[in-house]
Write an enzyme that holds these catalytic residues in place. Sequence first.
Site, mmCIF file in Angstrom:
data_model
loop_
_atom_site.group_PDB
_atom_site.id
_atom_site.type_symbol
_atom_site.label_atom_id
_atom_site.label_comp_id
_atom_site.label_asym_id
_atom_site.label_seq_id
_atom_site.Cartn_x
_atom_site.Cartn_y
_atom_site.Cartn_z
ATOM 1 N N HIS A 20 34.427 50.790 -43.279
ATOM 2 C CA HIS A 20 35.875 50.577 -43.361
ATOM 3 C C HIS A 20 36.610 51.525 -42.420
ATOM 4 C CE1 HIS A 20 36.124 48.108 -47.222
ATOM 5 N NE2 HIS A 20 34.832 48.350 -47.057
ATOM 6 N N ASP A 118 43.742 49.950 -47.525
ATOM 7 C CA ASP A 118 42.543 49.160 -47.801
ATOM 8 C C ASP A 118 42.656 48.481 -49.166
ATOM 9 O OD1 ASP A 118 39.918 48.197 -47.371
ATOM 10 O OD2 ASP A 118 39.301 50.093 -46.469
#
Length: 467
Positions: A20, A118
């Site tokens: 990520h 996120d």
Amino acid sequence: MANDEKKLHIAMFPWLAFGHMIPYLELAKLIASKGHLISFISTPRNIDRLPKIPPTLASLINFVKLPLPHVQNLPDNAEATSDVPLNLVPFLKRSYDALQDSVTRFLEDSHPDWLLHDFCPYWLPPIARKLGIPSAFFSIVSAAALCFLGTKAYFGERKSPEDFTVPPRWVPFPTTVAFRLFEVFKIFGQGITGVEDDVSDVYRFVDVLQGCDIVAVRGCVEFEPEWLRLLEDLNGKPVLPVGQLPTTAFDSEDDTDTWRWMKAWLDLQSKGSVVYVAFGSEALPSQTELTEIALGLEQSKLPFFWVLRTRKGPADTELIELPEGFEERTKERGVVCTSWAPQLKILAHESVGGFLTHSGWSSVVESLQFERPLILLTFYADQGINAKVLDEKKIGYLIPRKEQDGSFTRDSVAESLRLVTVEEEGKAYRDKAKEMKGLFGDRDSQDRYVNSFLGYLKTHLQSQKVE
């Protein structure tokens, strides 16, 4: 004209996984290269382990180090999913959630123009809204994976693992994209239903999708137009693809030394003959799986370069080992590397003819930007959906496995590797990989996506002021 010239301050807060953080950093670099300021928020150890950024961008990317609060059962110095075995990831999520106060203070003090976050901080969109900061959920997983999860309206509708092995009823077009049963079993507790008091990953996703102002997706219209449209329809808010974000490397001297011996070995191999094997920083095969992969590689008779992790952090007690005598028997045609390796450079080398991968999207993008066909062996999370998307488009080949437990044999590994890398029947996969280079590696196309995204962010701010 003044609106076009406005320089933005964008805060970014990725989940604590390198799969990520790296795409977030890639987007940060692209945005900073346009003169905008980035505040990249993570923990000290993670920031120190990120790839170095070019000196030209150093003044525009501000790394904000927030100490990770300690929670019980989380090992010392564990700040990323690559530091802990799977059973300890819930404690990492609790620790991440405990960053809420320090992230809020940073946002209050710096008041960025936009916040990109996120899936994990489901608590963040309401905080941003209260502070008057527009928020975008920047998803590093594909639009197809987000559509598969659904929305809050559908939350809890699928109750059994089998419910996740068919396309959801809200997908209006024909598709084969769904999990296989063994993939659901691996994520059903933590990921789908939640364990004890922990918030499930699916809940985090759908809550964040509902709470954010816009959705930014790592992807492009040319690759998944139907999924991007559906994602917008399902959530009733703008969905903006930001491009595939092909990785850009900034070399350090240490990397050059490591690469020197690897390149020397690759230079000795025939063009398109080598199988590159790597499963990212998160995925780790079981001992049984590792044995079958190794013996399948041996049986394939193909040259190989294998980047092998044998444990996930010091807390991982299940050390996996190669079969006895494997390295000795294959030393004439194979390399097993148990330290860091420059994946981009390896994939770019002309001797590489196929990539055995876990289907993590960063690895997929890196492979296709260099026209390398994919042999897919999934382990966890969204990898199953990624693999089915690639399989449906005939871009990647799934190694045959048993539906119930995901087991596979050395024979199926050897046959799959040979099919995709060298055999005539697999030429379609090699041709498709070449065709994909324009979508996954074109810098001009990537630049257009970033410009379009920034244009939207500026226009949104301008319209808010007018209101």
